[in-house]
Design a protein around this motif. Structure first.
Motif, PDB file in Angstrom:
ATOM      1  N   UNK A 341       0.848  -1.638  -0.177  1.00 28.60           N
ATOM      2  CA  UNK A 341      -0.290  -0.168   0.140  1.00 28.60           C
ATOM      3  C   UNK A 341       0.658   1.320  -0.023  1.00 28.60           C
ATOM      4  N   UNK A 342       0.568   2.450  -1.302  1.00 25.47           N
ATOM      5  CA  UNK A 342       0.922   3.711  -0.507  1.00 25.47           C
ATOM      6  C   UNK A 342       1.187   4.167   0.992  1.00 25.47           C
ATOM      7  N   UNK A 343       2.661   4.818   0.537  1.00 24.86           N
ATOM      8  CA  UNK A 343       2.984   5.448   1.864  1.00 24.86           C
ATOM      9  C   UNK A 343       3.923   6.640   1.996  1.00 24.86           C
ATOM     10  N   UNK A 344       4.418   7.176   2.576  1.00 25.69           N
ATOM     11  CA  UNK A 344       5.670   7.916   2.717  1.00 25.69           C
ATOM     12  C   UNK A 344       6.851   7.764   2.183  1.00 25.69           C
ATOM     13  N   UNK A 345       7.096   6.234   2.789  1.00 23.94           N
ATOM     14  CA  UNK A 345       8.534   5.507   3.307  1.00 23.94           C
ATOM     15  C   UNK A 345       8.297   4.389   1.722  1.00 23.94           C
ATOM     16  N   UNK A 346       7.547   3.771   1.593  1.00 25.57           N
ATOM     17  CA  UNK A 346       7.017   3.720   0.139  1.00 25.57           C
ATOM     18  C   UNK A 346       7.424   3.997  -1.182  1.00 25.57           C
ATOM     19  N   UNK A 347       7.068   5.105  -0.651  1.00 19.18           N
ATOM     20  CA  UNK A 347       7.690   6.257  -2.216  1.00 19.18           C
ATOM     21  C   UNK A 347       9.231   6.689  -2.010  1.00 19.18           C
ATOM     22  N   UNK A 348       9.779   6.171  -1.601  1.00 17.72           N
ATOM     23  CA  UNK A 348      11.481   6.209  -1.350  1.00 17.72           C
ATOM     24  C   UNK A 348      11.660   5.079  -1.510  1.00 17.72           C
ATOM     25  N   UNK A 349      11.309   3.969  -2.536  1.00 13.60           N
ATOM     26  CA  UNK A 349      11.435   2.725  -2.655  1.00 13.60           C
ATOM     27  C   UNK A 349      12.826   2.706  -3.796  1.00 13.60           C
ATOM     28  N   UNK A 350      13.431   3.597  -4.399  1.00  9.16           N
ATOM     29  CA  UNK A 350      14.568   3.356  -4.699  1.00  9.16           C
ATOM     30  C   UNK A 350      16.095   3.612  -3.598  1.00  9.16           C
ATOM     31  N   UNK A 351      15.340   4.123  -2.977  1.00  8.82           N
ATOM     32  CA  UNK A 351      16.368   4.053  -1.890  1.00  8.82           C
ATOM     33  C   UNK A 351      16.808   2.813  -0.806  1.00  8.82           C
ATOM     34  N   UNK A 352      15.453   1.918  -1.073  1.00  3.81           N
ATOM     35  CA  UNK A 352      15.439   0.871   0.091  1.00  3.81           C
ATOM     36  C   UNK A 352      16.167  -0.440  -1.097  1.00  3.81           C
ATOM     37  N   UNK A 353      16.045  -0.247  -2.731  1.00  2.00           N
ATOM     38  CA  UNK A 353      16.641  -0.879  -3.640  1.00  2.00           C
ATOM     39  C   UNK A 353      18.505  -0.993  -4.397  1.00  2.00           C
ATOM     40  N   UNK A 354      18.285   0.153  -4.297  1.00  2.00           N
ATOM     41  CA  UNK A 354      19.758   1.253  -4.726  1.00  2.00           C
ATOM     42  C   UNK A 354      21.122   0.033  -4.045  1.00  2.00           C
ATOM     43  N   UNK A 355      21.250  -0.763  -2.716  1.00  2.00           N
ATOM     44  CA  UNK A 355      22.193  -1.267  -2.061  1.00  2.00           C
ATOM     45  C   UNK A 355      21.493  -2.298  -2.348  1.00  2.00           C
ATOM     46  N   UNK A 356      20.494  -3.187  -2.604  1.00  2.00           N
ATOM     47  CA  UNK A 356      20.370  -4.728  -2.786  1.00  2.00           C
ATOM     48  C   UNK A 356      20.864  -4.626  -3.978  1.00  2.00           C
TER      49      UNK A 356
END
Length: 377
Positions: A341-356
């Protein structure tokens, strides 16, 4: 008769002297042998060179229901790190067998990429109940670690509700950045005075303007022992125990309030919590370079308040360690983040995926489709 008696007496004296001499020689030989054996035994006792300084060491404390969560922590370290890691786990008797069985299997599966030791929960007898239940059960154990494992020089301590998204080597490298006065490294609680808990609510001294979050803590244990760390904690607990709702974290803040030069402050990307994104982007470094270590404090991995955190945890939880298809992990993270579901944290998806993506691309062969999803430069 007197002559005979005199001769007999002389003979007895000679025999007695011989017996005394033989006893002296035997006793000396025996004592020498005993001393040799004792000295040899002393020489086998490991001294300073037994302190573990040549391996990356990660430690955490776990009791009760956090077993699966802590296994996912270990799994995340092993997924994103090529270097062998040594785990020091403080746990209660109920979980020791499960840890030993699971980690022994993983050790074989991953060809000794990990090693571990299990330590018992060990609080001082005085005020033991206070320590055991100061915050969550056993959490305060971390305060006594410098004295409990004298064979370890330095380690990274993490809460069990943390997940690595990149290699632990990068975090370990900050030990080399310590100056001569620093004994530890942590992130601040939050650098926004309108959000950070400490400047708004704390009734005790705390570090700097915003306080420290202790979910990730680099500990130079040798320096902490020399500092007298353990000697501080009980007097502080007894003085402030009615005013420290966050338990061991508050005690750590009180210590570093008076010793600000003893701590190195790390970027928020190494202890990224919902506070950094739930009200908008509050960690520019993570947005620019990616989240390196995710901290699911306040049950963020397990409730529906932070679906982005829950999505990443679910992907790592489902991944079977030892399989070659690590790209499936990336696909799962991406899929669950997209479906969340949409969320402020979810809007920063790129930040979560970049390092992995960057990390697994360097460690393994990753499909180009996944690589192209996110700009990793």
């Amino acid at each position: 008769m007197r002559k005979f008696g005199s001769s007999k007496t002389f003979s007895l004296i000679i025999i007695s002297a011989l017996l005394v001499y033989l006893y002296h020689i035997t006793s000396k030989t025996s004592n020498t042998e005993s001393s040799r054996k004792h000295y040899s035994k002393l020489m086998t006792i490991p001294l300073e060179n037994t302190i573990l300084t040549d391996k990356i060491v990660l430690s955490f404390v776990v009791c009760d229901s956090r077993f699966n969560e802590s296994l996912n922590l270990v799994k995340s370290v092993l997924l994103f790190t090529k270097t062998p890691v040594y785990f020091v786990i403080f746990t209660d008797d109920n979980l020791r067998h499960s840890f030993n069985e699971t980690l022994s299997n993983w050790k074989i599966l991953l060809k000794n990429k990990l090693n571990f030791e299990l330590q018992k929960i060990n609080f001082p007898e005085d005020h033991e109940d206070d320590w055991m239940n100061l915050f969550s059960k056993c959490a305060a154990q971390r305060l006594f670690i410098p004295k409990l494992i004298p064979h370890i020089d330095s380690m990274i301590y993490v809460d069990t509700d943390t997940l690595f998204l990149g290699p632990i080597d990068e975090l370990w490298g900050f030990f080399s950045n310590f100056n001569s006065s620093q004994i530890s490294a942590m992130t601040v609680e939050d650098d926004n005075p309108n959000v950070s808990w400490y400047p708004r609510f704390a009734k005790h001294p705390f570090y700097g303007k915003y306080g420290l979050n202790s979910g990730v803590m680099l500990m130079n244990l040798t320096r902490m022992r020399n500092f007298g760390w353990v000697d501080y904690v009980t007097p502080i607990m007894l003085k402030w125990k009615l005013f420290i709702p966050w338990g061991d974290q508050d005690i750590i803040n009180i210590i570093f309030h008076y010793h600000t030069d003893a701590v190195l402050v790390l970027s928020c990307r190494y202890n990224y919590r919902a506070d950094q994104c739930m009200y908008g982007d509050a960690c520019a470094d993570a947005t620019a370079r990616g989240v390196h270590l995710l901290h699911g404090s306040r049950r963020a991995f397990h409730n529906h308040k932070q679906p982005a955190f829950q999505a990443i945890y679910k992907a790592i939880d489902e991944y079977e360690l030892g399989t070659d298809s690590t790209h499936s992990l990336l696909n799962s993270i991406e899929k669950y983040l997209s479906e969340a579901p949409s969320s402020n944290c979810g809007n920063l998806k790129d930040a979560f995926l970049r390092v992995p993506i960057k990390t697994l691309n360097e460690l393994y062969s990753v499909p180009t489709r996944v690589q192209a999803e996110i700009c990793i430069n």
